[in-house]
Design an enzyme around this catalytic site. Structure first.
Site, PDB file in Angstrom:
ATOM      1  N   HIS A  94     -42.974 -67.235  64.706  1.00 21.81           N
ATOM      2  CA  HIS A  94     -43.507 -65.946  64.221  1.00 21.81           C
ATOM      3  C   HIS A  94     -42.348 -64.948  64.157  1.00 21.81           C
ATOM      4  O   HIS A  94     -41.425 -64.995  64.987  1.00 21.81           O
ATOM      5  CB  HIS A  94     -44.597 -65.455  65.182  1.00 21.81           C
ATOM      6  CG  HIS A  94     -45.363 -64.291  64.647  1.00 21.81           C
ATOM      7  ND1 HIS A  94     -44.879 -63.012  64.697  1.00 21.81           N
ATOM      8  CD2 HIS A  94     -46.559 -64.213  64.011  1.00 21.81           C
ATOM      9  CE1 HIS A  94     -45.764 -62.186  64.135  1.00 21.81           C
ATOM     10  NE2 HIS A  94     -46.791 -62.906  63.716  1.00 21.81           N
ATOM     11  N   GLU A 146     -45.095 -65.326  55.867  1.00 20.65           N
ATOM     12  CA  GLU A 146     -45.332 -64.021  56.472  1.00 20.65           C
ATOM     13  C   GLU A 146     -44.161 -63.082  56.179  1.00 20.65           C
ATOM     14  O   GLU A 146     -43.187 -63.039  56.947  1.00 20.65           O
ATOM     15  CB  GLU A 146     -45.484 -64.180  57.988  1.00 20.65           C
ATOM     16  CG  GLU A 146     -46.702 -64.979  58.389  1.00 20.65           C
ATOM     17  CD  GLU A 146     -47.376 -64.351  59.591  1.00 20.65           C
ATOM     18  OE1 GLU A 146     -48.528 -63.947  59.463  1.00 20.65           O
ATOM     19  OE2 GLU A 146     -46.727 -64.211  60.634  1.00 20.65           O
TER      20      GLU A 146
END
Ligand code: PEP
Length: 224
Positions: A94, A146
């Site tokens: 992430h 992302e």
């Protein structure tokens, strides 16, 4: 029918009581057949949330993993530890993890995760962050696009932009005969989830902030 995947990344937004309350609300949720839901609570409450949701079709997953079984990994999360509490998938790479650990290279941890066939969702901001050569079809691998500027900012990428990036990645995957779904993440909310999830090139969404609120999550799960 291909199911669309909705991942709720609770990051560190919720405390223990809030995590348990939301997990119980999700337990009572009727998930449409075309949707698969995964929830990624804060590590401290992972076990508790998993205990609640294991009675449902909702999969509880980790937010990160740092080693296979190293016992000298202070503050880390091991695959062995996750398996021990019945968790067999995690988010990896992430952007918030990459920001904290500037030298993060997904290949390093993937070398421990892939041979164990421990399922993961690898986040990427740019195609160069995807180690195509070590991916395979032997177990379920998921990718999540992302763009960092869209995470937690309320600014969502346009569907044209999402389709362009997903199309590029899918074309690389198909050259390697890799069957790997791609999620989009970045300020997904009840107002934009239908449009994003309706795109053929979008296999699901990774939702941060909006997944920590039952009403918003309910609307996203039922948006199609
Ligand atoms: C995320 O945490 O991966 C994310 C996409 O967050 P948000 O939905 O809040 O932008």
């Amino acid at each position: 029918m291909e199911q669309k995947i909705i991942v709720g990344n609770w990051k560190n937004y919720l405390n223990k009581d809030e995590s348990v309350k939301l997990a119980k609300e999700i337990l009572d949720e009727k998930i449409p057949d075309k949707i698969r839901v995964m929830i990624s609570p804060n590590n401290l409450y992972l076990n508790q949330v998993n205990d609640i949701l294991k009675q449902s079709s909702v999969e509880v997953i980790g937010q990160n993993v740092t080693s296979y079984k190293s016992s000298s990994d202070t503050g880390g999360v091991t695959i062995i530890g996750l398996k021990d509490i019945g968790v067999d998938r995690t988010i990896l790479g992430h952007s918030e993890v990459r920001k904290r650990n500037k030298s993060f290279k997904s290949e390093e941890i993937l070398k421990e995760v892939i041979p164990e066939e421990f399922k993961f969702i690898l986040c990427f901001e740019g195609i160069e962050q995807i180690p195509f050569n070590i991916l395979n079809n032997d177990f379920e691998i998921i990718l999540a696009y992302e763009p960092v500027w869209a995470i937690g900012t309320g600014e969502t990428a346009s569907v044209e932009h999402i389709n362009e990036v997903h199309g590029m990645v899918k074309s690389e995957l198909s050259k390697l005969n890799l069957d790997i779904p791609i999620l989009y993440g970045g300020s997904v909310n009840p107002d934009n989830s239908n449009e994003i999830l309706s795109q053929e090139l979008v296999d699901g969404v990774l939702v941060g902030g909006a997944s920590t609120n039952y009403d918003d999550l309910h609307k996203i799960i039922n948006c199609l």
